[in-house]
Design an enzyme around this catalytic site. Sequence first.
Site, PDB file in Angstrom:
ATOM      1  N   SER A 172       0.866  -1.176   0.000  1.00  0.00           N
ATOM      2  CA  SER A 172       0.000   0.000   0.000  1.00  0.00           C
ATOM      3  C   SER A 172       0.898   1.220   0.000  1.00  0.00           C
ATOM      4  O   SER A 172       2.066   1.142   0.388  1.00  0.00           O
ATOM      5  CB  SER A 172      -0.885   0.005   1.255  1.00  0.00           C
ATOM      6  OG  SER A 172      -1.510   1.276   1.418  1.00  0.00           O
ATOM      7  N   TYR A 184      -2.325  -1.167  10.333  1.00  0.00           N
ATOM      8  CA  TYR A 184      -2.352  -1.470   8.895  1.00  0.00           C
ATOM      9  C   TYR A 184      -1.044  -1.011   8.252  1.00  0.00           C
ATOM     10  O   TYR A 184      -0.440  -1.738   7.471  1.00  0.00           O
ATOM     11  CB  TYR A 184      -3.545  -0.771   8.239  1.00  0.00           C
ATOM     12  CG  TYR A 184      -3.616  -0.967   6.742  1.00  0.00           C
ATOM     13  CD1 TYR A 184      -4.146  -2.128   6.198  1.00  0.00           C
ATOM     14  CD2 TYR A 184      -3.154   0.027   5.869  1.00  0.00           C
ATOM     15  CE1 TYR A 184      -4.210  -2.313   4.821  1.00  0.00           C
ATOM     16  CE2 TYR A 184      -3.216  -0.150   4.498  1.00  0.00           C
ATOM     17  CZ  TYR A 184      -3.744  -1.312   3.976  1.00  0.00           C
ATOM     18  OH  TYR A 184      -3.807  -1.490   2.615  1.00  0.00           O
TER      19      TYR A 184
END
Length: 325
Positions: A172, A184
């Site tokens: 990401s 995350y």
Amino acid sequence: MREGSTLTMWLYLVAFVGLYYLLRWYREKQVVSHLQDKYVFITGCDSGFGNLLARQLDARGLRVLAACLTEKGAEQLRGQTSDRLETVTLDVTKMESITAATQWVKEHVGDRGLWGLVNNAGIIKPVTLCEWLNTEDSMNILKVNLIGVIQVTLSMLPLVRRARGRIVNVSSILGRVAFFAGVYCISKYGVEAFSDILRRELQHFGVKISIVEPGYFRTGMTNLTQSLEEMKQRWKEAPKHIKETYGQQYFDAFYNIIKKGLLGCSTNLNLVTDCMEHALTSVYPRTRYSAGWDAKFFFIPVSYLPTSLADYILTRSWPKPAQAV
């Protein structure tokens, strides 16, 4: 005279940069031969990037082995694709499920090995501050996004090495710039590190590793209603001292920031799956792919700025906690 020399220098620089990108474009246009004989295993195919990539590769003639978390997701995918595509249920947090899926893949690919492994399965919810998360939330994110990637990769690696194939890990842009959804980000930084290490360890085996770093995209993982409801729930469950430290006004402002970000997510998932496809089918895949305009023109440039300046840019719109000093 000096002005003429400066102009000449700039012309040479522009010509050099133009030549570099022309050569890179030519190299990257070269496609691997006999794609119709290549097997690609993709995790997280119930929806989102994995689902679209599975359909995209199937349409191109590759032999797709799609792993879904649920049988319902697998059935829906089979209904949208050719008979070449086959599915298996996989929970990347359970080693017995990974072992069974690896055996299933081995039976399908035989001696030719596995050309492509795409580690796409991932979760982000709940989207909150680190201090608002409970231990179970944190562990779930790490198990799916990082530990699952490592375990699936190491389990499938002998098959990929046999084919001298490709491993594509979906990270990401938050694996390059961490500024919200803390655990995350940690998981995606881990994916980046694991991929870098693996690329160096496997360089003599002909295995190529690529990292895909999407920006903000609208998938099941970034579902607006679910994300906001889970954020409300975590705030509701937060200890009294946390609520007093931040205050309801802070939560309301943070809630609106996240809502605005989720509403702004791109719906063009092909920007990501095209990167994945290129990594699997190009003779010369890239090491990293930044997918999305926000990734290319905001987050990547910010990642190269001095830390203090990046901190200011990323947090200048954040609210102040109730007990801020």
